[in-house]
Motif scaffolding. Structure first.
Motif, mmCIF file in Angstrom:
data_model
loop_
_atom_site.group_PDB
_atom_site.id
_atom_site.type_symbol
_atom_site.label_atom_id
_atom_site.label_comp_id
_atom_site.label_asym_id
_atom_site.label_seq_id
_atom_site.Cartn_x
_atom_site.Cartn_y
_atom_site.Cartn_z
ATOM 1 N N LEU A 1 4.400 -2.130 6.543
ATOM 2 C CA LEU A 1 3.680 -2.153 5.212
ATOM 3 C C LEU A 1 4.313 -1.493 4.108
ATOM 4 O O LEU A 1 4.930 -0.335 4.311
ATOM 5 C CB LEU A 1 2.385 -1.502 5.391
ATOM 6 C CG LEU A 1 1.415 -2.049 6.554
ATOM 7 C CD1 LEU A 1 0.135 -1.179 6.464
ATOM 8 C CD2 LEU A 1 0.876 -3.456 6.228
ATOM 9 N N SER A 2 3.787 -1.899 2.863
ATOM 10 C CA SER A 2 4.653 -1.080 1.712
ATOM 11 C C SER A 2 3.802 -1.681 0.432
ATOM 12 O O SER A 2 3.030 -2.415 0.551
ATOM 13 C CB SER A 2 5.973 -1.395 1.522
ATOM 14 O OG SER A 2 6.264 -2.907 1.206
ATOM 15 N N GLY A 3 4.104 -0.939 -0.570
ATOM 16 C CA GLY A 3 3.268 -1.342 -1.663
ATOM 17 C C GLY A 3 1.854 -0.453 -1.736
ATOM 18 O O GLY A 3 1.509 0.412 -0.791
ATOM 19 N N LEU A 4 1.166 -0.608 -2.801
ATOM 20 C CA LEU A 4 -0.106 -0.039 -2.957
ATOM 21 C C LEU A 4 -1.179 -0.362 -2.163
ATOM 22 O O LEU A 4 -1.611 -1.938 -1.894
ATOM 23 C CB LEU A 4 -0.603 -0.231 -4.531
ATOM 24 C CG LEU A 4 -1.944 0.347 -4.790
ATOM 25 C CD1 LEU A 4 -1.866 1.610 -4.688
ATOM 26 C CD2 LEU A 4 -2.498 0.183 -6.294
ATOM 27 N N LEU A 5 -1.877 0.536 -1.084
ATOM 28 C CA LEU A 5 -2.645 -0.086 -0.204
ATOM 29 C C LEU A 5 -3.718 0.898 -0.011
ATOM 30 O O LEU A 5 -3.557 2.268 0.151
ATOM 31 C CB LEU A 5 -1.724 -0.172 0.939
ATOM 32 C CG LEU A 5 -0.625 -1.122 1.336
ATOM 33 C CD1 LEU A 5 0.356 -1.117 2.384
ATOM 34 C CD2 LEU A 5 -1.434 -2.757 1.253
#
Lengths: 595, 318
Positions: A436-440
């Motif tokens: 996963l990556s990014g704003l979560l």
């Protein structure tokens, strides 16, 4: 007295069963099946070298011929595991040298190998055939000399991405003239020149050679003569693919050489590319199933010209120079594509790259119906794109997305990317690996826990809001084996509440999270079948309050108990012995030698 | 399945052993509810995490009372004074919620307060009102003087001068090193691109059992390098072989290496690209970073020949 088949029949049946999973299942059927299976198993896979002791393995599987061992946690690849952590292979070699003299194959990943280990291998196993070191370190070309001199039956020597102290290129000369059994040679990680005439002679006398991966120090003008020695090659990693200036005669000899390689299916290398030499590859493009251009600094148009002629490509690794437009071309030409990896050419650059965006990935997903495995570095992503990918490509089994800037939201809506990844896990029901990556937020973990039932490995960074996120994953992902987390606000609660889950997994890594030392101690004390290792380079965690978070935490199940080779910055929790445990002598000595 | 006993989250009650029930939460008791600031669950006290107002989570906390110190083994259940299954390490019933939890990602709207589907549990987190203040105050509360800086979205607008995060993006060293050297050799397209700025050099220390590696590109001056090396090699000096509980171990972490170095017992040297060993600190940082191939923390007595004009330098300069 059971009613099963006679032992001989069972043995014969089992001999057809290769997969470790199946063999593990067989061994659980009954005591007699367990016994028959264990006496006939030849290949062992050990995902964590500290999960079991060499003695135990050898005792259970006396007919061992091939062993695969993995050492350091995966995040060691990204320098998150300090040097000296462990993963020494010597004790394994030592034990097998005594008890398994007929050992033929050793495959290691992320382990520390020493020249002593190599020398011991060279002199202990008369029938040694396969040596594969992926991302290993700790040895030098001196150790390779021992292998070359003594392993008469060596078929494979593969040093993929290992760190080798390159003292001399002459180790290749140690293969005796009588040695002809080489099938696979991968020296792409070596820094310095190898003795090219020795190499050429070696290639010439090994008629079964199928794989040859050269290092960047092999100049392009030497490639044709090398290739002429082994036209039967199936897999080639070139050396440097350029010269100071373009030479037409180099080009023409390349064309001739490549045309002569009728079996060539896989290409890699391409350290430095002069595009004018790419046409030499055109004659063989139609046969190519695997192409690794991920070190090649070439423009999209050149890449497209090449790939446009590779309709049978199954695997493609490239740099983001390919751009969206290049990926559209891939989507149009490579209908059988199964695996795509797009690496960043300039990860430290902060500006948005409008040329390689989520659109490229969407194109490939749409155009390539067999796409299963994705590794994609980019700078922007949207929930819409992820949803589209998920719905059109439910057959994805490996999906790793790395948005370069942590916490990047959906660039269209500025929302977290929860729903996009949620769509991935919901639609791709056979998903085994996810990064996963990014704003979560915690939401994405809820989706993962709810849907990702076949997920085996999850990598998480800079995500989540609370322990709930971790709890969702640990309580929901039934097949989870490896979980690695960095820089997430996960603390004690979820970990302790799901302690039993950890025994069903191979390992858990957490760094820069909020797990307290006290929780680690508690976990270590209460879960004897887990090794709970705290890594902290700022000093003994005992010197700080128990509420202090630990730097790094590595938890793995083990039947071997706490390990004995930990360095000064690793502590096993719950281990009652008050002495700090001894270091692996060979490992220590090796490091001294490296100074 | 038998009803899990109270305050039993990993089977720590007196009667039960570690069996399957240990993995099941008593959901009623341990109900986590997601609540907006100010709301409290009626039947239990607010849950809080580290409940620390100033973000530096190195303050002595009630944890010390709960978790055993070496030698005195107490069951966890003994240590909880309430009978309700408060299965987290917090006794402070202040309303500050997990500050660390909100720090790492600014909340998107609409996430707080929704009921969670599928799990029958909810988290009760009291979100501090001044969350933005907290977000801006400190990026990394739990690790002091650490190179690992988490970039928030606010920082993303700031141009170029950004601290690199260790190990991010997740690219193998082999690739990084290869790309770095490729870019210096290749033709015009790559001109001017900083690309893979990393330069790993080996660091050895006389007497230490193994080498370390540092990436010179992530430091901007000698001070930063020296702090990082201190941190790395501290554990070799004294104390890593001491067990917890042995007296005399306290305070031997960061000060010890510095003391030894200020005492001129060790000096920092490097091998430059010509293969010569030099003392670190003689040349401007940039020049040093470009020419350094490996580092060695050498015993002072051995370094005499390296000093220009015979003067020994120690780390106290930096």
């Amino acid at each position: 007295m059971d009613h099963s088949f006679p032992q001989k029949v069972l043995e014969h049946l089992f001999s057809f069963i290769d997969s470790n999973k199946d063999r593990n299942a067989i061994s659980l059927v009954s005591k007699s099946w367990y016994e028959i299976e264990r006496r006939s198993r030849k290949k062992i896979f050990i995902g964590n070298c500290y999960a079991v002791s060499p003695t135990t393995v050898i005792k259970r599987f006396p007919e061992l011929r091939s062993i695969t061992l993995k050492g350091k946690p995966h995040f060691a690849d990204f320098n998150l595991v300090p040097d000296g952590w462990g993963g020494y292979v010597y004790t394994w070699i030592e034990a097998m040298a005594v008890s398994v003299p007929l050992l033929e194959e050793i495959r290691l990943k992320r382990m520390v190998v020493t020249d002593e280990s190599l020398e011991l291998i060279a002199k202990s196993f008369k029938n040694f055939k396969v040596l594969v070191f992926i991302s290993c370190d700790g040895f030098s070309t001196d150790g390779l000399e021992a292998i070359a001199s003594n392993c008469r039956n060596l078929k494979e020597l593969n040093l993929q991405e290992s760190e080798v102290e390159d003292l001399s290129g002459d180790w290749l000369c140690y293969f005796p003239d009588s040695y002809t059994s080489l099938v696979s040679l991968n020296i792409s990680c070596l820094n310095n020149e190898v003795n090219l005439s020795a190499l050429e002679a070696l290639l010439g006398r090994c008629p079964n050679l199928q794989t040859l991966c050269l290092n960047h120090a092999v100049p392009l003008d030497k490639l044709p003569s090398l290739l002429s020695q082994c036209p039967q090659l199936v897999e080639l990693g070139t050396g440097v693919y350029s010269t100071e200036e373009m030479h037409p005669d180099v080009l023409s000899s390349l064309i001739t050489a490549f045309s002569g390689c009728k079996q060539l299916k896989s290409l890699s290398g391409f350290w430095n590319v002069l595009p004018s030499y790419l046409p030499a590859l055109y004659p063989i493009c139609s046969r190519l199933t695997s192409l690794n251009l991920s070190y090649a600094i070439i423009q999209s148009s050149d890449i497209v010209k090449l790939i446009g002629q590779c309709p049978n490509l199954l695997r493609l690794w490239v740099l983001d120079y390919i751009e969206d437009v290049g990926l559209e071309a891939v989507a149009a030409s490579c209908k059988d594509l199964q695996e795509l990896r797009v690496f960043p050419s300039d990860p430290s650059c902060l500006e948005l790259n409008n040329a390689l965006t989520e659109r490229g990935l969407v194109s490939v997903s749409k155009g390539c119906p067999k796409l299963q495995s994705v590794l994609y570095f980019c700078r922007q992503m949207s929930n819409a794109a992820l949803s589209a990918i998920a719905q059109i490509r439910p057959n994805l089994t490996r999906f790793r997305l790395c948005i370069l800037e942590p916490h990047t939201p959906d660039y269209l809506t500025l929302q977290p990317l929860d729903s996009g990844f949620g769509a991935i896990v919901e639609h791709c029901k056979d998903l085994q690996r996810l990064s996963l990556s990014g704003l979560l937020t915690d939401r994405v973990f809820e989706y993962i826990g709810t849907h990702a039932k076949k997920l085996e490995m999850l990598s998480v960074a800079f995500a989540g809001d609370s322990d709930l996120g971790l709890h969702y994953v640990l309580s929901g992902c039934e097949n989870l084996r490896k979980l690695e987390i960095r820089d997430c606000p996960f603390g004690d609660e979820a970990l302790l509440a799901n302690a039993a889950k950890l025994e069903t997994m191979r390992s858990l890594w957490m760094s820069s999270c909020s797990v307290s030392y006290g929780a680690c101690k508690l976990l270590g004390q209460k879960m004897p079948k887990l090794n709970v290792e705290v890594i902290d380079e700022s000093g003994p965690p005992d010197s700080r309050p128990d509420s202090c978070p630990v730097e790094k935490l590595y938890i793995y199940r083990s039947i071997a108990g706490p390990r004995l080779d930990m360095p000064g910055f690793v502590w096993t929790m719950g281990d009652d012995s008050s002495r700090k445990l001894e270091l692996d002598v060979a490992g220590v000595e090796a490091q001294f030698r490296n100074l | 399945m038998s009803t899990p006993l109270e305050h039993d989250y990993i089977g720590l009650t007196d009667n039960s052993s570690m069996d399957k029930t240990s993995s099941s939460l008593n959901f009623k008791e341990t109900e986590l509810r997601l609540g907006l600031p100010g709301c409290e669950s009626p039947d239990r006290k607010p849950v809080s995490f580290f409940s620390n107002k100033d973000l530096n989570i190195n303050v002595c906390s009630p944890l010390k009372n709960l978790v055993t110190s070496v030698g005195a083994k107490r069951g966890f259940s003994d240590a909880i004074d309430e009978s309700s299954s408060k299965w987290i390490f917090s006794v402070n019933d202040g309303s500050q919620a997990g500050i660390g939890t909100t720090l790492f990602s600014p909340r998107g709207e609409g996430n707080v307060g929704k009921s969670l589907v599928g799990l029958e549990t909810q988290t009760n987190i009291n979100v501090p009102k001044n969350i933005n203040e907290i977000l801006h105050q400190s990026v990394k509360p739990v690790h002091e003087k650490n190179k690992q800086v988490v970039g928030t979205n606010e920082d993303a607008n700031a141009p170029a001068a950004k601290t690199q995060i260790v190990g991010w993006p997740p690219i193998r060293s082999f690739r990084k090193n290869t790309m770095a050297s490729n870019l210096t050799k290749s033709n015009d397209e790559a001109e001017g691109k900083p690309g893979f700025e990393c330069l790993y050099v080996k660091v050895s220390m006389d007497g230490a059992p193994y080498l370390r590696k540092v990436d010179l590109k992530i430091y901007n001056n000698y001070m930063e390098l020296s702090s990082a090396l201190e941190k790395m090699f501290t554990c070799f000096i004294i104390g890593q072989f001491n067990s917890p509980g042995v007296p005399g171990k306290d305070g031997l972490s960061e000060s010890s290496l510095r003391d030894l170095l200020h005492g001129s017992e060790y000096v920092l040297t490097y091998e430059d690209k010509d293969g010569d060993w030099m003392l670190v600190g003689d040349v401007p940082w940039g020049m040093f970073a470009d020419s350094c191939r490996r580092l060695r923390i050498m015993k002072g007595s051995e370094a005499i020949g390296l000093a220009p004009r015979g003067i020994e330098k120690s780390w106290s300069q930096y």
